[in-house]
Each structure stands twice: as C-alpha cells, then as structure tokens.
Design a protein around this motif. Structure first.
Motif, PDB file in Angstrom:
ATOM      1  N   PHE A  34     -10.684  -0.128  -2.902  1.00  0.00           N
ATOM      2  CA  PHE A  34      -9.641   0.302  -3.826  1.00  0.00           C
ATOM      3  C   PHE A  34      -8.420   0.797  -3.039  1.00  0.00           C
ATOM      4  O   PHE A  34      -8.548   1.310  -1.930  1.00  0.00           O
ATOM      5  CB  PHE A  34     -10.126   1.465  -4.697  1.00  0.00           C
ATOM      6  N   TYR A  36      -5.290   3.487  -4.064  1.00  0.00           N
ATOM      7  CA  TYR A  36      -4.716   4.413  -5.030  1.00  0.00           C
ATOM      8  C   TYR A  36      -3.371   4.903  -4.498  1.00  0.00           C
ATOM      9  O   TYR A  36      -3.159   4.969  -3.282  1.00  0.00           O
ATOM     10  CB  TYR A  36      -5.624   5.634  -5.225  1.00  0.00           C
ATOM     11  N   GLN A  38      -0.534   8.174  -4.927  1.00  0.00           N
ATOM     12  CA  GLN A  38      -0.303   9.525  -5.437  1.00  0.00           C
ATOM     13  C   GLN A  38       1.165   9.884  -5.245  1.00  0.00           C
ATOM     14  O   GLN A  38       1.621  10.066  -4.113  1.00  0.00           O
ATOM     15  CB  GLN A  38      -1.184  10.550  -4.731  1.00  0.00           C
ATOM     16  N   LEU A  44      -3.924  10.797  -8.747  1.00  0.00           N
ATOM     17  CA  LEU A  44      -4.032   9.495  -8.109  1.00  0.00           C
ATOM     18  C   LEU A  44      -4.134   8.401  -9.160  1.00  0.00           C
ATOM     19  O   LEU A  44      -4.840   8.542 -10.157  1.00  0.00           O
ATOM     20  CB  LEU A  44      -5.263   9.434  -7.191  1.00  0.00           C
ATOM     21  N   LEU A  46      -4.826   4.221  -9.775  1.00  0.00           N
ATOM     22  CA  LEU A  46      -5.378   3.009  -9.188  1.00  0.00           C
ATOM     23  C   LEU A  46      -4.322   1.919  -9.130  1.00  0.00           C
ATOM     24  O   LEU A  46      -3.708   1.583 -10.141  1.00  0.00           O
ATOM     25  CB  LEU A  46      -6.566   2.529 -10.002  1.00  0.00           C
ATOM     26  N   PHE A  90      -3.740   5.866  -0.730  1.00  0.00           N
ATOM     27  CA  PHE A  90      -5.103   6.086  -0.270  1.00  0.00           C
ATOM     28  C   PHE A  90      -5.935   4.819  -0.442  1.00  0.00           C
ATOM     29  O   PHE A  90      -5.946   4.213  -1.520  1.00  0.00           O
ATOM     30  CB  PHE A  90      -5.770   7.211  -1.063  1.00  0.00           C
ATOM     31  N   TRP A 101     -13.023   8.145   0.978  1.00  0.00           N
ATOM     32  CA  TRP A 101     -11.557   8.055   1.019  1.00  0.00           C
ATOM     33  C   TRP A 101     -11.025   7.996   2.447  1.00  0.00           C
ATOM     34  O   TRP A 101     -11.541   8.664   3.351  1.00  0.00           O
ATOM     35  CB  TRP A 101     -10.957   9.294   0.330  1.00  0.00           C
TER      36      TRP A 101
END
Lengths: 111, 113
Positions: A34, A36, A38, A44, A46, A90, A101
């Motif tokens: 994934f 993400y 922010q 956060l 997606l 991230f 993460w």
C-alpha cells in the motif's frame, strides 16, 4: 523479518516535475502493498494498493506504483507534481491483516 | 459514509489526569486499529481488534494504556495517569478484514502538560 524501508526521509521536486518515491520491502511470500498519503494535520489516506495481477497499479490523484518482485520494490510515481501534493507518503506491507509501515518520505514542492 | 470518526480532535490535559479517546469505525468494518504518531517514533500500532476482540496489544506502551471495544461501532483508548511523554497524535483506523485496506480517522492531538 518483515520490514518496509523508505530510504528517502525528504524529497524536494519542482512543481510540474516528475516524482518517484522509493519503497523496498522484506517479506517471505507475495506481499500486499500500500501507499498512503498524510497531508499536514490530517489522517492517512490510501493512494493505491497492490494485491496481485498487473504489477503497475493506478491510484488516486494521478499516482501510480510498480511492483517489482526481483527488486523487492514498490515505488510510487507521478508524472507531474502539483503544489497540493506536498505531504508525507508512507509505504506499508500487510502482515496478517496488520500493516508494517515505512518511516515515511516527506515531499516538498518547489514553486 | 462519514468515515472513521474520532473525538475529541484536540485534548490538552495535565500530567496525572485520565484521558479517554474515542473512535467510531466505518459501519461494516470488523477490524479496528489504534496508532500513535510522534516525530521521534513515527507511526506505531498500539492495539488491533478483530470482531471486537483484542488480537494484538503488544504495542501498548505500558499498563497506563488500556483499550476497549464494547461493540462493533465504538472503541476507546484510555490513558491513566497521563504523562507528558504521551503527547502525540492518536489515530484510529478500521478495515474490513477481507480487503486489508485501513481507513484512518482524522486523529486526536493529545498534549499532556
């Protein structure tokens, strides 16, 4: 051990330039990956995900990422960044329904 | 859907006080996660619930922290007593197990003085 590495803490690009954010992972099986984003003061969101199939995945806001098993990488790209893309990004890896993460990469946009 | 809802958005409290953070997950989601984010330590998973049952609480820093999920639509994270080092942004996220994607709330910014 399972891990996600984002080697760049900060990246600065000019508005309109292309972008590539690096993500490397360590995982024993086929990973679920994934990205993400922010924005400052926000939660956060997606951007995109990879589960299987086509190794080039499209996400929201014009982002895409390419899964390369041979390089254990899942780099995020955008052909032309906008000032509104300034944020922290991230990369994450699923492990038994929990996410591992990366440390994040802060994207700075030069006008 | 309103997304994941967290309250309060900001909390300022004095050392030694009890703090309760609240989270309402997205309807239909059966997994819930509490995270803490700080500049020094980044994003840390504190606890993970599945079908209202705590599955992994290994990230809970110490006994001062506790979390509950009495039903599928509500969870709390409690710190008692609070300390200045607990100052951070606390996020709640939820997911539907089969899809793996986590949806985050806006976070609660906690300041302990």
């Amino acid at each position: 051990a399972q891990s996600v590495t984002q080697p760049d803490i900060h990246i600065t690009v000019s508005e309109g330039a292309s972008l590539e954010l690096r993500c490397n992972y360590s995982y024993g099986a086929t990973p679920y990956l994934f990205w993400y984003v922010q924005s400052p003061g926000q939660g956060l969101q997606l951007l995109l995900k990879y589960f299987s199939g086509d190794t080039l995945v499209q996400g929201i806001k014009g982002f895409e990422a390419e899964f390369k098993r041979s390089q254990s990488s899942f780099n995020l790209r955008k052909p032309s960044v906008h000032w509104s893309d300034a944020a922290e990004y991230f990369c994450a890896l699923d492990s038994n329904y929990q996410l591992i993460w990366g440390a994040g990469t802060k994207l700075i946009i030069k006008p | 859907d309103a997304g994941v809802i967290q309250s309060p958005r900001h909390e300022v409290t004095e050392m030694g006080q009890e703090v309760t953070l609240r989270c309402k997950p997205i309807s239909g989601h059966n997994s819930l996660f509490w995270y803490r984010q700080t500049m020094m330590r980044g994003l840390e998973l504190l606890i993970y619930f599945n079908n209202n049952v705590p599955i992994d609480d290994s990230g809970m820093p110490e006994d001062r922290f506790s979390a509950k999920m009495p039903n599928a639509s509500f969870s709390t994270l409690k710190i008692q007593p609070s300390e200045p080092r607990d100052s951070a942004v606390y996020f709640c996220a939820s997911s539907f197990e089969a899809t793996y994607e986590q949806y985050f709330g806006p976070g609660t910014r906690l300041t302990v003085t």
